[in-house]
Design a protein around this motif. Structure first.
Motif, PDB file in Angstrom:
ATOM      1  N   GLU A 265       4.086  12.306  43.287  1.00 27.50           N
ATOM      2  CA  GLU A 265       3.111  12.586  42.224  1.00 27.50           C
ATOM      3  C   GLU A 265       3.733  12.192  40.895  1.00 27.50           C
TER       4      GLU A 265
ATOM      5  N   TRP B  17      10.608   6.612  44.526  1.00 25.75           N
ATOM      6  CA  TRP B  17       9.152   6.547  44.617  1.00 25.75           C
ATOM      7  C   TRP B  17       8.672   7.988  44.505  1.00 25.75           C
TER       8      TRP B  17
ATOM      9  N   VAL C  88      13.755  25.380  41.750  1.00 21.62           N
ATOM     10  CA  VAL C  88      14.615  24.850  42.817  1.00 21.62           C
ATOM     11  C   VAL C  88      14.825  23.339  42.628  1.00 21.62           C
ATOM     12  N   LEU C  89      13.729  22.604  42.368  1.00 24.18           N
ATOM     13  CA  LEU C  89      13.871  21.153  42.168  1.00 24.18           C
ATOM     14  C   LEU C  89      14.781  20.873  40.975  1.00 24.18           C
ATOM     15  N   THR C  90      14.605  21.618  39.908  1.00 28.51           N
ATOM     16  CA  THR C  90      15.417  21.392  38.710  1.00 28.51           C
ATOM     17  C   THR C  90      16.903  21.534  39.049  1.00 28.51           C
TER      18      THR C  90
ATOM     19  N   GLY D  31       3.588  13.419  38.010  1.00 25.18           N
ATOM     20  CA  GLY D  31       3.974  14.454  37.041  1.00 25.18           C
ATOM     21  C   GLY D  31       5.346  15.053  37.282  1.00 25.18           C
TER      22      GLY D  31
ATOM     23  N   GLY E 197      12.134  18.000  48.687  1.00 26.59           N
ATOM     24  CA  GLY E 197      11.110  18.974  49.060  1.00 26.59           C
ATOM     25  C   GLY E 197      11.580  20.393  48.807  1.00 26.59           C
TER      26      GLY E 197
ATOM     27  N   THR F 299      15.435  10.336  47.545  1.00 25.31           N
ATOM     28  CA  THR F 299      14.356  10.507  48.525  1.00 25.31           C
ATOM     29  C   THR F 299      14.492  11.874  49.193  1.00 25.31           C
TER      30      THR F 299
ATOM     31  N   SER G  30      12.666  26.527  34.650  1.00 24.07           N
ATOM     32  CA  SER G  30      11.264  26.733  34.950  1.00 24.07           C
ATOM     33  C   SER G  30      10.747  27.929  34.161  1.00 24.07           C
TER      34      SER G  30
ATOM     35  N   ARG H 230      10.204  14.628  33.550  1.00 28.37           N
ATOM     36  CA  ARG H 230      10.995  15.694  32.916  1.00 28.37           C
ATOM     37  C   ARG H 230      12.455  15.660  33.369  1.00 28.37           C
TER      38      ARG H 230
ATOM     39  N   ALA I 178       7.228  20.515  53.235  1.00 29.84           N
ATOM     40  CA  ALA I 178       6.779  20.349  51.849  1.00 29.84           C
ATOM     41  C   ALA I 178       5.878  19.128  51.706  1.00 29.84           C
ATOM     42  N   ILE I 179       6.218  18.061  52.424  1.00 29.66           N
ATOM     43  CA  ILE I 179       5.507  16.799  52.219  1.00 29.66           C
ATOM     44  C   ILE I 179       4.339  16.653  53.226  1.00 29.66           C
TER      45      ILE I 179
ATOM     46  N   ARG J 149       8.179  27.266  45.534  1.00 33.17           N
ATOM     47  CA  ARG J 149       7.903  26.249  44.515  1.00 33.17           C
ATOM     48  C   ARG J 149       7.716  26.892  43.140  1.00 33.17           C
ATOM     49  N   ARG J 150       7.952  26.055  42.109  1.00 41.19           N
ATOM     50  CA  ARG J 150       7.812  26.459  40.696  1.00 41.19           C
ATOM     51  C   ARG J 150       8.709  27.620  40.302  1.00 41.19           C
ATOM     52  N   ARG J 151       9.888  27.646  40.914  1.00 42.69           N
ATOM     53  CA  ARG J 151      10.884  28.648  40.534  1.00 42.69           C
ATOM     54  C   ARG J 151      12.209  27.971  40.186  1.00 42.69           C
TER      55      ARG J 151
HETATM   56  C1  LIG Z   1      11.543  11.060  45.688  1.00 41.77           C
HETATM   57  C2  LIG Z   1      10.739  11.989  46.587  1.00 41.77           C
HETATM   58  O1  LIG Z   1      11.228  12.455  47.566  1.00 41.77           O
HETATM   59  S1  LIG Z   1       9.135  12.316  46.154  1.00 41.77           S
HETATM   60  C3  LIG Z   1       8.670  13.736  47.108  1.00 41.77           C
HETATM   61  C4  LIG Z   1       8.602  14.988  46.274  1.00 41.77           C
HETATM   62  N1  LIG Z   1       8.230  16.092  47.157  1.00 41.77           N
HETATM   63  C5  LIG Z   1       6.948  16.524  47.284  1.00 41.77           C
HETATM   64  O2  LIG Z   1       6.010  16.053  46.644  1.00 41.77           O
HETATM   65  C6  LIG Z   1       6.739  17.634  48.301  1.00 41.77           C
HETATM   66  C7  LIG Z   1       5.824  18.740  47.807  1.00 41.77           C
HETATM   67  N2  LIG Z   1       6.295  19.360  46.578  1.00 41.77           N
HETATM   68  C8  LIG Z   1       7.456  20.057  46.485  1.00 41.77           C
HETATM   69  O3  LIG Z   1       8.237  20.157  47.409  1.00 41.77           O
HETATM   70  C9  LIG Z   1       7.756  20.718  45.155  1.00 41.77           C
HETATM   71  O4  LIG Z   1       6.572  21.232  44.622  1.00 41.77           O
HETATM   72  C10 LIG Z   1       8.408  19.769  44.117  1.00 41.77           C
HETATM   73  C11 LIG Z   1       9.681  19.193  44.732  1.00 41.77           C
HETATM   74  C12 LIG Z   1       7.485  18.633  43.694  1.00 41.77           C
HETATM   75  C13 LIG Z   1       8.727  20.571  42.861  1.00 41.77           C
HETATM   76  O5  LIG Z   1       9.668  21.563  43.176  1.00 41.77           O
HETATM   77  P1  LIG Z   1       9.746  22.941  42.353  1.00 41.77           P
HETATM   78  O6  LIG Z   1      10.949  23.668  42.820  1.00 41.77           O
HETATM   79  O7  LIG Z   1       8.443  23.621  42.413  1.00 41.77           O
HETATM   80  O8  LIG Z   1       9.984  22.396  40.873  1.00 41.77           O
HETATM   81  P2  LIG Z   1      10.592  23.269  39.668  1.00 41.77           P
HETATM   82  O9  LIG Z   1      10.226  24.718  39.830  1.00 41.77           O
HETATM   83  O10 LIG Z   1      12.030  22.957  39.488  1.00 41.77           O
HETATM   84  O11 LIG Z   1       9.750  22.644  38.492  1.00 41.77           O
HETATM   85  C14 LIG Z   1      10.294  22.322  37.268  1.00 41.77           C
HETATM   86  C15 LIG Z   1       9.159  21.960  36.364  1.00 41.77           C
HETATM   87  O12 LIG Z   1       8.436  20.851  36.909  1.00 41.77           O
HETATM   88  C16 LIG Z   1       7.045  21.171  37.015  1.00 41.77           C
HETATM   89  N3  LIG Z   1       6.542  20.537  38.242  1.00 41.77           N
HETATM   90  C17 LIG Z   1       7.040  20.675  39.476  1.00 41.77           C
HETATM   91  N4  LIG Z   1       6.316  19.951  40.342  1.00 41.77           N
HETATM   92  C18 LIG Z   1       5.348  19.350  39.651  1.00 41.77           C
HETATM   93  C19 LIG Z   1       4.270  18.487  40.002  1.00 41.77           C
HETATM   94  N5  LIG Z   1       4.055  18.126  41.274  1.00 41.77           N
HETATM   95  N6  LIG Z   1       3.463  18.036  39.026  1.00 41.77           N
HETATM   96  C20 LIG Z   1       3.662  18.416  37.744  1.00 41.77           C
HETATM   97  N7  LIG Z   1       4.665  19.248  37.357  1.00 41.77           N
HETATM   98  C21 LIG Z   1       5.493  19.706  38.305  1.00 41.77           C
HETATM   99  C22 LIG Z   1       7.006  22.678  37.115  1.00 41.77           C
HETATM  100  O13 LIG Z   1       5.766  23.183  36.713  1.00 41.77           O
HETATM  101  C23 LIG Z   1       8.135  23.087  36.205  1.00 41.77           C
HETATM  102  O14 LIG Z   1       7.673  23.054  34.886  1.00 41.77           O
HETATM  103  P3  LIG Z   1       8.135  24.174  33.813  1.00 41.77           P
HETATM  104  O15 LIG Z   1       9.624  24.039  33.726  1.00 41.77           O
HETATM  105  O16 LIG Z   1       7.411  23.768  32.577  1.00 41.77           O
HETATM  106  O17 LIG Z   1       7.724  25.478  34.385  1.00 41.77           O
END
Ligand SMILES: CC(=O)SCCNC(=O)CCNC(=O)[C@H](O)C(C)(C)COP(=O)(O)OP(=O)(O)OC[C@H]1O[C@@H](n2cnc3c(N)ncnc32)[C@H](O)[C@@H]1OP(=O)(O)O
Length: 425
Positions: A132, A129, A106-108, A134, A96, A93, A10, A138, A37-38, A102-104
């Motif tokens: 979002e 599924w 963790v998801l990566t 976006g 969250g 699935t 990130s 990646r 988160a959701i 977020r944006r640190r």
């Molecule tokens: C299959 C499923 O379960 S779908 C459900 C997904 N969960 C949700 O939508 C719940 C709400 N959202 C969240 O919990 C979080 O924001 C997540 C899971 C979407 C993202 O987690 P984060 O830890 O913030 O992601 P992380 O920091 O690893 O992001 C990595 C990159 O993805 C990008 N990114 C993360 N989320 C999004 C998004 N929603 N849209 C576009 N880009 C995103 C980040 O900007 C980052 O980009 P960079 O490397 O250029 O800086």
């Protein structure tokens, strides 16, 4: 399972996060992180899990900040229909990240750990599924199947005069729970006709019916229309609910919302729609979750009056590129070298020689010059046969080194029926 630390990719550049399988004590924390988160009530998730348990605790991952759970991801093992038959796939699935984290990265960190975990389980594909569009590109996922909603107003609901009609068919109405074994047999028969779906083992029918039956204002219970042949055999079904509405003039103007229309014969499809389109007290029928090539528009006398909207997509990732390419069948022989870029699964990155006569396929690492260079997400989008690589080349996001290589691979990957996944998870 081993504890790993992952360097963050990130932009914020946080140090790596500890990711591992959740302990039993951490599973409630993971549920709380996901529902927060959701933005759904925790009680709702706990209720579904209690009534329809589908989780394998060994597949629930947590990301930790110290000893605190700040992220989670889950997956289920499904038998996904791909060209050539069902293959094991991880249904990702429950993803969250705690809102303050977020944006640190963790998801990566979670995605990387999950990929290695899924690969170790021998699942060469992952599907999901997305909440979002976006988020997952990646991480190597591509949109592999689209869904459409088709809305038909009563005034334009006539079917073509040549729509096949069989007076020997009958339509019955039932509560889905009363005919579940029959619905399951029909659903399994439909799965063999197009890629992208999976059978609803264990409690998955319960989860699906729960999703479709959630209380909505002014809306009926979930019903199923069944089409039977003269011998009583089930040839078609459509789950549906009716919403009561009054028009501006105070006259009934309700709506039928249809899910999962299945027809094993064209005449069964005609019978289903003629029944649904004639529902009393309604002026519109909305059919949800149709594949790209669904025959409904071709059956309508005036298809231009139907309103069509693309509503969602199944995302697919090749977890193990050579194994995933080798385990499917092909519509046409092909002999090509594909160069794959994969930032998160280094074992996929490199050049792969794919050679198939359609059924017998070999995929081997090679140093030969590539015919095509693609991102692993492009292969994911193309895997179910309807995500053309030629489009990527035209867009400039994939590179063709040998003229015609993308079109030849598209022809080989093609599936005569568009993919459809009819189960949310
Ligand atoms: C299959 C499923 O379960 S779908 C459900 C997904 N969960 C949700 O939508 C719940 C709400 N959202 C969240 O919990 C979080 O924001 C997540 C899971 C979407 C993202 O987690 P984060 O830890 O913030 O992601 P992380 O920091 O690893 O992001 C990595 C990159 O993805 C990008 N990114 C993360 N989320 C999004 C998004 N929603 N849209 C576009 N880009 C995103 C980040 O900007 C980052 O980009 P960079 O490397 O250029 O800086």
């Amino acid at each position: 399972m081993a504890v790993e630390r992952h360097p963050s990719t990130s932009r914020t550049g946080d140090p790596g996060w500890e990711v591992r399988t959740a302990t039993e004590a951490e599973i409630p924390d993971a549920s709380r992180v996901f529902t927060t988160a959701i933005n759904i009530p925790l009680e709702e998730l706990l209720g579904v899990e209690r009534d329809h348990p589908v989780n394998d605790p060994d597949r629930i991952l947590v990301a930790l900040d110290g000893d605190r759970v700040v992220g989670t991801a889950n997956s289920h093992r499904f038998a996904l229909s791909v060209p050539g038959g069902p293959r094991p796939a991880a249904g990702v699935t429950g993803v969250g990240v705690w809102p303050t984290h977020r944006r640190r990265g963790v998801l990566t960190a979670l995605m990387r750990h999950q990929l290695a975990d899924v690969r170790a389980r021998g699942e060469n594909l992952a599907i999901l599924w997305a909440s979002e569009g976006g988020i997952y590109g990646r991480h190597g996922y591509g949109r592999a199947a689209h869904q459409h909603t088709v809305a038909v107003r009563r005034a334009h609901a006539a079917l073509r005069p040549d729509a096949p009609r069989d007076p020997g068919l009958t339509v019955e109405l039932a509560a889905p729970a009363d005919v579940l074994p029959e619905l399951d047999r029909l659903h399994r028969a439909a799965l063999t006709r197009r890629p992208g779906g999976f059978p609803r083992e264990g409690h998955w029918w319960g989860v699906r019916l729960w999703m479709l039956s959630r209380p909505r204002p002014d809306t009926s219970d979930l019903r199923v229309a069944l089409v039977r042949g003269p011998d009583g055999a089930l040839l078609g079904s459509a789950l549906h609910r009716v919403t009561t509405q009054d028009g501006e003039d105070g006259l009934p103007a309700g709506k039928v919302t249809v899910h999962e229309p299945i027809a094993l014969t064209p005449a069964a499809r005609t019978a289903l729609y003629e029944y649904l389109f004639a529902t009393d007290l309604t002026v519109e029928t909305v059919v949800v979750g149709l594949p790209d090539d669904d025959p409904l528009p071709a059956l309508l006398a005036d298809p231009a009056q139907a309103v069509r909207r693309t509503t969602g997509a199944l995302w697919l990732r090749l977890v193990d590129v050579p194994a995933a390419l080798a385990e499917r069948s092909y519509a046409h022989p092909v002999d090509t070298v594909i160069e794959v870029a994969d930032r998160h699964a280094p074992w996929n990155a490199g050049r792969w020689h794919l050679k198939t006569d359609g059924a017998d396929t070999r995929v081997e690492a090679t140093d030969t010059a590539p015919d095509l260079t693609v991102d692993v997400a492009h292969l994911g989008a193309a895997h179910l046969g309807r995500g053309p690589l030629t489009t990527r080349v035209d867009a400039g996001t994939a590179v063709e080194h040998t003229p015609g290589a993308a079109a030849r691979l598209d022809t080989a990957l093609y599936t005569p029926r568009a993919p459809l996944c009819d189960t949310g998870f």
